[in-house]
Design a protein around this motif. Structure first.
Motif, PDB file in Angstrom:
ATOM      1  N   LYS A  47       1.215   4.323  -2.871  1.00  0.00           N
ATOM      2  CA  LYS A  47       1.008   5.729  -2.534  1.00  0.00           C
ATOM      3  C   LYS A  47       2.232   6.567  -2.926  1.00  0.00           C
ATOM      4  N   LEU A  48       3.405   6.088  -2.548  1.00  0.00           N
ATOM      5  CA  LEU A  48       4.630   6.834  -2.838  1.00  0.00           C
ATOM      6  C   LEU A  48       4.876   6.942  -4.343  1.00  0.00           C
ATOM      7  N   ASN A  82       2.751   6.683  -6.846  1.00  0.00           N
ATOM      8  CA  ASN A  82       1.750   7.501  -7.540  1.00  0.00           C
ATOM      9  C   ASN A  82       1.919   8.993  -7.251  1.00  0.00           C
ATOM     10  N   SER A  83       2.544   9.313  -6.141  1.00  0.00           N
ATOM     11  CA  SER A  83       2.684  10.738  -5.820  1.00  0.00           C
ATOM     12  C   SER A  83       4.022  11.308  -6.294  1.00  0.00           C
ATOM     13  N   GLY A 113       0.822  -1.211   0.000  1.00  0.00           N
ATOM     14  CA  GLY A 113       0.000   0.000   0.000  1.00  0.00           C
ATOM     15  C   GLY A 113       0.852   1.256   0.000  1.00  0.00           C
ATOM     16  N   GLU A 114       1.915   1.199   0.769  1.00  0.00           N
ATOM     17  CA  GLU A 114       2.792   2.346   0.870  1.00  0.00           C
ATOM     18  C   GLU A 114       3.517   2.595  -0.455  1.00  0.00           C
TER      19      GLU A 114
END
Lengths: 386, 386, 386, 386
Positions: C180-181, C183-184, C176-177
């Motif tokens: 998130k990382l 995609n950002s 999950g992390e």
């Protein structure tokens, strides 16, 4: 997923196949396969080669350990028992005395088209591979697939419907009875009276140096609803069965269910009306569709029929042309079965079993018999609750 | 190597196919394909949908540039001209008012087996894909393959042999004549007298709310010797043709050459004797084999025959069971062709063309028409010098 | 069984795919697929075409009804939003003003080999199909496969490991992390510091009219033990992943797990020792194998890494030869991304998802999500009880 | 079209393959194949089994007659010379004394994943098939493909690039020289100095009960431009080579040309500029692409590199868990090679030869060597005239 490939020349050292995709844990012995090999060799109308030299026995050399499959490819080999006599003619190595070449192509065989395609001047280089002898190994592959299907209650059976224009009457019978009657008839005919006429016709053809073809029926019994798929042309079960059966040497026609007769009826006469009872679930009173609608098995027995042409090698040979001299000659005489329809039924069983096992494995997945059985049982529960 | 896959639901936005392996440099236009699409839609016995709404036109959206193929995959799309009226019922997105579900499976269709296999309670979810409407895109794919074969002088033609048990007499004709006669007959029958009887039979069935099937013949003319192979079961040309033709909706039987009749003759009566003349090379006086021996084309015209069952959707519906209530009901009535045999012949042409193009490309290789032509010419020289 | 085929030219009307074998009953919307399409188009280093014209949206035109798959083939189409401007140049029909031909092949592209193979004198006839634009439709196919895998808890994620020789440090993180990382980050790098250096390097290359490659990592998380097979070379999961990833434009190397580094260690340092606890069952403390042993998934995350070469179309062009005049010339300049590694990661996710979905469906069978889920659950029970 | 399937367990009666699609008329002897089988068995670092028992000899039992292929499937069999000692343990039939089961899975092997997938409690049921022993038959298949390619001037060669982190320096050499140097080195290293260091490293690992991996390079020399295709993901030559090479036991990474290093360079540094001269036609001064651009061979030598992990069976065993007791145990010790990188290069040659032969046959078609040669010559003429 099941796939297989065969190899071997008729008088070569052996014919063999590698069969892949059979789940692990299936009980399998050479003896089980040999039963079908023996059935293929029986039958009134077979020539002396069948009767004397060949008593095919399969040898399993991979994929099975201690009587059970392992999930790895299964190698099936049938030795040529007469190899000693063919060692030179069919040697893979260089040979000083290769013997004379076959140069008289037989009408009805691959001979002429084959030598042109593969650019050879010895018909043996193509006819050895094209020989119906090769079907023995399909029977072996089919026997393995039958063993798998048997685990799920599915039986593949066959009988002779016609020989030389003599047709057996249609009677409805149980699978077990069909097996018993077919196996006890020298022509695999279920009707004793017709059997006599067939044997007589074969006898006459033999006397005349001629050959006979016929029609055989293969039935797949207790196939669950839902095998094959309507979603793509090459996934349709009937189409796959047609390919498999048409690939058998000498087969020139394939029918599912009513087949060609269906073309001569009204729609109201042929489609199998749908009924339901709490006990049986959905069922039909007729099975004109032969167990397949829209390319998917519908739960009724799958019925495939095939027409076999008379064996093209005649003792009283047909006209041909010598490929070297281009002079008119007689076609080569290589073997002398008069009628092979009873054998063809056994081969038909094999290829039908293979295709049904293939779609069965596709639908139920699983890498072991145990896993596949759980999947199968759950699906049957889903079907029952529809 | 040629491969193709089709997609699309009958009343969806479009049906389409991606076809791969056509060499570069082939001239190809949408107009050429549309000719066959129009032929598929013609024919006495088609229902009102055929007559009014659908006038299929193909759209090519890839693989062709400035009128020539590029060697890349060709996308063929046929829009549903009636899409406006089906937008909600067939929406791919979520739909509030999805409309009622179809719950009365039609005997003879995929309906019942399909909903069980795919675990749905709306027959439309399977029947839309199984519909014979999908054959339009096979016709489009077949037309591209015909265009390729035409470059090499090969023609694929068809005609209606039987409708509802009324058989046309066998007469030997040239390919060009067959095309002309079939295209000018509303039932694609070569014999004017039989045509009248067929039309009458269709008229009667229509009046009775019934349907009719029949038999069609496809001929591949000028196919060179040497396509397909005897060396493996799934490479045999006859077997591949059998799969392709049996995959057509409603086909229940396939024959090559003499087909089932061959089972009723003596060997001496059926095999095509081999002759040779300096001018013609090897030739035959008969073609009972239908152009294929041992799974390989032998240079004679390839003849495939197929039996089509009567359309299973009857205006006077058959008995069925509602899949939700399990009560007896009438089968759904979705469309109302009475006889689709003339169309089926066009579809038969298409799938035969595809298979022959496939083995043709396998044998001759090449990535451009120019390269393929050189290879082809050289092979014909080799054949001539045998 | 899952199979798919794609079609379309970069500046043609559309690119599309037909995807087959997704079970029925899977929830699927265009919006879900569009998320991945958008991710593919993002990323620092993309040229003006990416930024302005193309905002890819997929259109589903078959196989899905009312938000759920039906088991039939799924057609995915992405329109070329700039088609108006390319209608003549890329017309499938005859075109009077076809425009000038491209005759300066670009080193590193298919251009020269392609025109020779397909015998054309316009590079556009091959470069349009070879363009990385085509990967958009692989991303769409991959998104459907991801949706399927998600139903079984499997996630496919990716990040950028290297750009132009600048490597991100290895840190262990939760799936999950990572998502998130990645995609950002404009370069999909998990480390902020490295990200800055990568952006700077891209900026410099851009200024110099040059391009950069890099390395991306794809992880398949929560893949069950037992996918793929050791029994045949072409069934091995690692081999299939290697083919899929190497098929992405510009990829020149593929690694599983430790990859090339493994070649520099001792056996005692690299193999992941086997442990067991009642709660976890079998487990490992390291995952140097990258989740695959002997061609079969072992239950650990599957880790695939790929090397992407710098984009071969340079603003400051390389030396080439005009194919008509044979004179030295500059290579064609067609587009101007500087670095596409972040996009390549998304494409990598897609092709990995497709292959894992493929072996997943092979193992678990089933024609509906419901059936597949029962099979899956039962297998997990079997695994747990080992 | 070439396809092949292999079978056999490491200590079973034999390992074998059926290879299909080799054209007729190719000269082929068992002796030719045995040369490569011997090379696979050589090499410093192999264990006692290699040294004593196994001296592999192939037996051809179909597809070849009098020293030439016939176009029919070729069966290649390698007998287990130690079969007498394994008859009971590996019996396909029921066995009273089956011997003890293997229950300690080895990290890095298929063992644990395999027994779970195939639901067995004897590791031997999976490890026997997964064994690198099986690669012998790939080498045999590859030798046949090499023989075919040799007819067209194509050579497939290999050498060891790295062992245990010790890298050989890059030097440009002619194909013939590479073959000579590699074959005369016990580690197949082209550099005498590096060879010494490699042998020393292997000796040390052996003393420590440890193992070593490495990197090997395979080169396909004189491959014509135009093999493979950019038009579909699964037709790309680099992708197919990646699958083939990654399918070799213990390979964890594959590179084409510059491979991972390419990711660290600027576009202007890596792409091979295009040049032309009347004599050579198009040519390059560098070959960083490794002979493939856009999935198509570009006429330069094809260069494939692969990383092999250290052999996972260690004399000083790794930690494992007994699958019956679930107690911590030592991993099984089954054989004891220390380093198999030199052998892996030979296997790499084989699988590269197979894939190149496959695309070669696809492009040039033909059923006999003679036909294929005419097609090939004509294509080379077309290439020359571009």
């Amino acid at each position: 997923m099941i796939r297989y490939i065969t190899a071997g020349e008729s008088h070569g050292k052996c014919i063999s196949a590698i069969l892949e995709g059979i789940p692990a844990g299936l009980k399998l012995t050479e003896e089980f396969i040999n039963i079908d090999l023996a059935l293929r060799q029986k039958g009134y109308g077979r020539g002396p080669r069948m009767k004397s030299i060949e008593h095919d026995k399969v040898s399993i050399s991979s994929g099975v350990r201690h009587g059970k499959t392992m999930g790895s490819p299964i190698t099936l080999t049938i030795l040529n028992k007469d190899w000693e006599n063919w060692k030179t003619v069919m040697s893979t190595g260089m040979a000083d005395k290769a013997g004379f070449k076959l140069t008289s192509p037989r009408p009805g065989h691959v001979d002429l088209a084959g030598i042109i395609k593969f650019n050879t001047d010895d018909i043996r280089n193509v006819s050895e591979r094209a020989s119906a002898r090769g079907t023995a190994v399909h029977v072996a592959v089919g026997a393995v697939c039958k063993k798998l299907l048997n685990e799920f209650g599915i039986k593949i059976i066959s009988f002779t419907k016609e020989i030389g224009g003599i047709k057996a009457p249609s009677v409805c019978r149980q699978a077990g009875e069909i097996i018993k009657l077919a196996n006890s008839s020298p022509v695999r005919c279920l009707d004793k009276n017709t059997e006599k006429l067939m044997i007589k016709a074969i006898g006459k053809a033999e006397k005349d140096g001629d050959t006979l073809g016929g029609v055989f029926t293969v039935i797949a019994d207790k196939v669950p609803v839902g095998l094959g798929s309507h979603t793509q042309w090459d996934l349709k079960l009937d189409a796959r069965l047609a390919q498999a059966v048409m690939s058998i040497q000498a087969v020139k026609g394939v029918e599912i269910g009513y087949g060609f007769d269906v073309a001569r009826k009204l729609g109201s006469q042929v489609h199998d009306e749908i009924l339901y009872s709490k006990q049986k679930g959905y069922y039909r009173k007729s099975n004109n569709a032969g167990g397949i609608e829209g390319g998917i098995s519908n739960g009724e027995p799958i019925i495939v029929r095939a027409a076999m042409k008379p064996i093209p090698t005649l003792r009283r040979p047909l006209a041909s042309v010598d490929i070297l001299t281009k002079k008119r000659t007689d076609a080569q005489i290589v073997r002398s079965d008069v009628c092979a329809v009873p054998s063809a039924g056994i081969i038909g069983e094999a290829v039908v079993a293979i295709e049904i096992a293939r779609v069965f494995c596709e639908k139920f997945g699983g890498d072991s018999i145990e896993e596949m059985k759980i999947n199968y049982t759950n699906y049957l529960n889903m079907v029952r609750n529809r």
